[in-house]
Scaffold this motif. Structure first.
Motif, PDB file in Angstrom:
ATOM      1  N   LEU A  93       0.853  -1.179   0.000  1.00  0.00           N
ATOM      2  CA  LEU A  93       0.000   0.000   0.000  1.00  0.00           C
ATOM      3  C   LEU A  93       0.893   1.234   0.000  1.00  0.00           C
ATOM      4  N   ILE A  94       0.716   2.087  -1.003  1.00  0.00           N
ATOM      5  CA  ILE A  94       1.498   3.313  -1.127  1.00  0.00           C
ATOM      6  C   ILE A  94       0.537   4.493  -1.011  1.00  0.00           C
ATOM      7  N   THR A  95       0.787   5.370  -0.055  1.00  0.00           N
ATOM      8  CA  THR A  95      -0.017   6.573   0.110  1.00  0.00           C
ATOM      9  C   THR A  95       0.832   7.770  -0.283  1.00  0.00           C
ATOM     10  N   VAL A  96       0.347   8.542  -1.248  1.00  0.00           N
ATOM     11  CA  VAL A  96       1.023   9.762  -1.681  1.00  0.00           C
ATOM     12  C   VAL A  96       0.173  10.930  -1.193  1.00  0.00           C
ATOM     13  N   ASN A  97       0.716  11.682  -0.251  1.00  0.00           N
ATOM     14  CA  ASN A  97       0.004  12.816   0.325  1.00  0.00           C
ATOM     15  C   ASN A  97       0.384  14.116  -0.368  1.00  0.00           C
ATOM     16  N   ALA A  98      -0.577  14.995  -0.506  1.00  0.00           N
ATOM     17  CA  ALA A  98      -0.289  16.354  -0.953  1.00  0.00           C
ATOM     18  C   ALA A  98       0.299  17.106   0.235  1.00  0.00           C
ATOM     19  N   PRO A  99       1.245  17.997   0.002  1.00  0.00           N
ATOM     20  CA  PRO A  99       1.772  18.775   1.119  1.00  0.00           C
ATOM     21  C   PRO A  99       0.673  19.672   1.685  1.00  0.00           C
ATOM     22  N   THR A 100       0.721  19.896   2.990  1.00  0.00           N
ATOM     23  CA  THR A 100      -0.272  20.768   3.620  1.00  0.00           C
ATOM     24  C   THR A 100       0.325  22.088   4.080  1.00  0.00           C
ATOM     25  N   VAL A 101       1.644  22.114   4.255  1.00  0.00           N
ATOM     26  CA  VAL A 101       2.323  23.333   4.695  1.00  0.00           C
ATOM     27  C   VAL A 101       3.416  23.646   3.678  1.00  0.00           C
ATOM     28  N   PHE A 102       3.505  24.920   3.326  1.00  0.00           N
ATOM     29  CA  PHE A 102       4.449  25.338   2.298  1.00  0.00           C
ATOM     30  C   PHE A 102       5.476  26.297   2.896  1.00  0.00           C
ATOM     31  N   PHE A 103       6.738  26.022   2.621  1.00  0.00           N
ATOM     32  CA  PHE A 103       7.805  26.854   3.177  1.00  0.00           C
ATOM     33  C   PHE A 103       7.623  28.310   2.760  1.00  0.00           C
ATOM     34  N   ALA A 104       7.465  28.557   1.458  1.00  0.00           N
ATOM     35  CA  ALA A 104       7.413  29.935   0.960  1.00  0.00           C
ATOM     36  C   ALA A 104       6.195  30.701   1.457  1.00  0.00           C
ATOM     37  N   ALA A 105       5.073  30.036   1.635  1.00  0.00           N
ATOM     38  CA  ALA A 105       3.841  30.730   2.021  1.00  0.00           C
ATOM     39  C   ALA A 105       3.564  30.706   3.517  1.00  0.00           C
ATOM     40  N   ASP A 106       3.975  29.637   4.202  1.00  0.00           N
ATOM     41  CA  ASP A 106       3.590  29.455   5.594  1.00  0.00           C
ATOM     42  C   ASP A 106       4.728  29.635   6.598  1.00  0.00           C
ATOM     43  N   ILE A 107       5.935  29.267   6.235  1.00  0.00           N
ATOM     44  CA  ILE A 107       7.051  29.262   7.184  1.00  0.00           C
ATOM     45  C   ILE A 107       7.926  30.510   7.027  1.00  0.00           C
ATOM     46  N   LEU A 108       8.412  30.763   5.821  1.00  0.00           N
ATOM     47  CA  LEU A 108       9.342  31.877   5.600  1.00  0.00           C
ATOM     48  C   LEU A 108       8.756  33.239   5.999  1.00  0.00           C
ATOM     49  N   PRO A 109       7.494  33.561   5.669  1.00  0.00           N
ATOM     50  CA  PRO A 109       6.984  34.878   6.088  1.00  0.00           C
ATOM     51  C   PRO A 109       7.025  35.087   7.606  1.00  0.00           C
ATOM     52  N   TYR A 110       6.757  34.035   8.353  1.00  0.00           N
ATOM     53  CA  TYR A 110       6.842  34.147   9.812  1.00  0.00           C
ATOM     54  C   TYR A 110       8.275  34.448  10.244  1.00  0.00           C
ATOM     55  N   PHE A 111       9.235  33.696   9.684  1.00  0.00           N
ATOM     56  CA  PHE A 111      10.639  33.935  10.029  1.00  0.00           C
ATOM     57  C   PHE A 111      11.052  35.352   9.653  1.00  0.00           C
ATOM     58  N   GLU A 112      10.641  35.812   8.467  1.00  0.00           N
ATOM     59  CA  GLU A 112      11.029  37.155   8.019  1.00  0.00           C
ATOM     60  C   GLU A 112      10.495  38.234   8.974  1.00  0.00           C
ATOM     61  N   THR A 113       9.289  38.037   9.471  1.00  0.00           N
ATOM     62  CA  THR A 113       8.677  39.020  10.367  1.00  0.00           C
ATOM     63  C   THR A 113       9.247  38.960  11.779  1.00  0.00           C
ATOM     64  N   ASN A 114       9.534  37.758  12.277  1.00  0.00           N
ATOM     65  CA  ASN A 114       9.844  37.593  13.696  1.00  0.00           C
ATOM     66  C   ASN A 114      11.266  37.153  14.029  1.00  0.00           C
ATOM     67  N   CYS A 115      12.041  36.715  13.055  1.00  0.00           N
ATOM     68  CA  CYS A 115      13.304  36.062  13.402  1.00  0.00           C
ATOM     69  C   CYS A 115      14.544  36.617  12.699  1.00  0.00           C
ATOM     70  N   THR A 116      14.392  37.189  11.515  1.00  0.00           N
ATOM     71  CA  THR A 116      15.583  37.488  10.719  1.00  0.00           C
ATOM     72  C   THR A 116      16.371  38.704  11.200  1.00  0.00           C
ATOM     73  N   SER A 117      15.845  39.489  12.126  1.00  0.00           N
ATOM     74  CA  SER A 117      16.670  40.581  12.653  1.00  0.00           C
ATOM     75  C   SER A 117      17.843  40.009  13.460  1.00  0.00           C
ATOM     76  N   CYS A 118      17.647  38.842  14.043  1.00  0.00           N
ATOM     77  CA  CYS A 118      18.726  38.171  14.782  1.00  0.00           C
ATOM     78  C   CYS A 118      19.324  36.993  14.013  1.00  0.00           C
ATOM     79  N   HIS A 119      18.561  36.458  13.074  1.00  0.00           N
ATOM     80  CA  HIS A 119      18.987  35.257  12.343  1.00  0.00           C
ATOM     81  C   HIS A 119      18.792  35.460  10.844  1.00  0.00           C
ATOM     82  N   GLY A 120      19.398  36.519  10.313  1.00  0.00           N
ATOM     83  CA  GLY A 120      19.289  36.833   8.889  1.00  0.00           C
ATOM     84  C   GLY A 120      20.643  37.051   8.261  1.00  0.00           C
ATOM     85  N   ALA A 121      20.663  37.733   7.144  1.00  0.00           N
ATOM     86  CA  ALA A 121      21.903  37.958   6.403  1.00  0.00           C
ATOM     87  C   ALA A 121      22.900  38.802   7.193  1.00  0.00           C
TER      88      ALA A 121
END
Length: 178
Positions: free
Chosen positions: A81-109
């Motif tokens: 039995l092989i189950t292929v799931n669609a992703p539910t969370v997207f780095f570019a839309a769900d994760i990165l914007p949060y980091f850019e707003t809350n984290c990159t002043s200390c953990h950015g370029a």
């Protein structure tokens, strides 16, 4: 004796609606001879003919049947039995914007406290001074530092349960660059 291997669950890594899956019939055996052929099928349609083929499967649940034939014409079958799931969370839309707003002043370029950058996908997959930030596929890996930092409310950032759960889900889905 056919052995189609263990059931598998994979995530569509590039959100195209399908994923390549490696099948494994190498544990199949013939006690009184040799296996001459391997046939993998879904809904009675042959999809591959090797011992360890890679097949492309659409998002959904698939019952794949392995049929082995030995040197005397005897056959054996086994399903996987092989189950292929669609992703539910997207780095570019769900994760990165949060980091850019809350984290990159200390953990950015400009600043990388503890050797950690959170301003790009590649940076998040790079280890900081204290080890890996994430281990793709395992949000609970004890070596990974990102989830425990989020859960601890690191530096007073507003890491709510939604952000933490989305981050865990993203990691558990393979920490995809999507």
């Amino acid at each position: 004796v056919a052995d189609a291997g263990p059931d598998q669950t994979v995530t569509d890594a590039d959100n195209t609606g399908s994923e390549d899956v490696s099948l494994d019939g190498s544990a199949s055996a013939d006690l009184d001879g040799t296996i001459e052929s391997y046939s993998w099928s879904e809904n009675s349609v042959e999809i591959a003919t090797d011992v360890n083929p890679t097949v492309t499967l659409d998002v959904g649940v698939h019952t794949i049947t392995l049929t082995v034939t030995d040197d005397e014409g005897a056959t054996g079958t086994d399903d996987v039995l092989i189950t292929v799931n669609a992703p539910t969370v997207f780095f570019a839309a769900d994760i990165l914007p949060y980091f850019e707003t809350n984290c990159t002043s200390c953990h950015g370029a400009t600043n990388q406290f503890a050797g950690v950058r959170l301003d790009s996908y590649a940076a998040v997959l790079t280890a900081g001074n204290n080890g890996p930030l994430v281990v793709p596929g395992d949000s609970a890996d004890p070596l990974a530092t990102l989830v425990p930092k989020l859960e601890s409310g690191h530096q007073g950032a507003p890491h709510g349960t939604t952000v933490i759960q989305d981050t865990k889900d993203w990691i558990d889905e393979g920490a995809l660059d999507n």
